[in-house]
Design an enzyme around this catalytic site. Structure first.
Site: not given
Ligand code: AMP
Length: 213
Positions: A88, A170
């Site tokens: 990310r 986000r």
């Molecule tokens: P997601 O399910 O991919 O939308 O991830 C949910 C949350 O997890 C994100 O909004 C971040 O807070 C955290 N997160 C997931 N992947 C990452 C990443 N590669 N780097 C940093 N935070 C992450």
């Protein structure tokens, strides 16, 4: 095949990943799902990241990189993987390229192209199974029985970070920190753009066509 799914929250990365796993027989590795399990288990990692995730911010690079490095070292990831939600940041992408055994640079990066208005509509109605992570939507893809997962019978709920204030954060974080990865991977010749707006079946068909599978 080593694949990265790149795109804003709510673009359908997780939904396509479930279908792609069936097609390609490689593991789906979602950093968000790993963090959510840690939060549910109240592990030290979960306690550390809960407030960050609920606020829609990113977990720090060192923590996230260490987590993915460990996961990619496991046996099932040696023949390939789908990374959903990682990298990310540019720092995460650079770390990934240096992971052992043979360097984990991806073969292809799928860029889920979708306007913010569609993202907001999807996220405001998104529901998730607390147990197995299956995604639903209150209008487009309801579970047969309200709040009960069709796949495992688990509780279907609204993620804390799908609430309005966290969603705005986000999207901002995505634009500032993650969207630069589009040009980063395009310059390496790895990017495939997929229109993420049509139905799941159409997105799957376009994905298969783009990969030649
Ligand atoms: P997601 O399910 O991919 O939308 O991830 C949910 C949350 O997890 C994100 O909004 C971040 O807070 C955290 N997160 C997931 N992947 C990452 C990443 N590669 N780097 C940093 N935070 C992450």
């Amino acid at each position: 095949m080593k694949l990265i799914f790149l795109g804003p929250p709510g673009a359908g990365k997780g939904t396509l990943a479930v279908r792609a796993v069936e097609l390609l027989k490689i593991p789906h590795i979602s950093t968000g799902a790993i963090f959510r399990s840690a939060i549910a288990a109240k592990s030290p990692l979960g306690l550390k990241v809960k407030a960050i995730i609920d606020g829609g911010r990113l977990v720090d690079d060192d923590t996230t990189i260490a987590l993915v490095k460990e996961r990619l070292a496991q046996g099932d990831a040696q023949k390939g993987y789908i990374l959903d939600g990682f990298p990310r940041t540019i720092a995460q992408a650079e770390a990934l390229a240096g992971f052992s055994p043979q360097g984990s640079a991806p073969d292809r990066v799928i860029n889920f192209d979708i306007p913010d208005s569609a993202v907001l509509e999807r996220l405001s109605g998104r529901r998730v199974c607390r147990n197995c992570g299956t995604n639903y939507h209150i209008t487009f893809n309801k579970p047969a029985q309200e709040a009960v997962c069709d796949t495992c019978g688990g509780e279907v709920y609204t993620r804390d970070d799908d609430r309005e204030e966290a969603v705005a954060k986000r999207l901002e974080v995505y634009r500032e920190q993650t969207a630069p990865l589009i040009d980063y991977y395009r310059a390496k010749g790895l990017l495939i753009d997929v229109d993420a707006r049509p139905s799941v079946d159409e997105v799957v068909a376009n994905f298969k066509k783009a990969l030649g599978i």
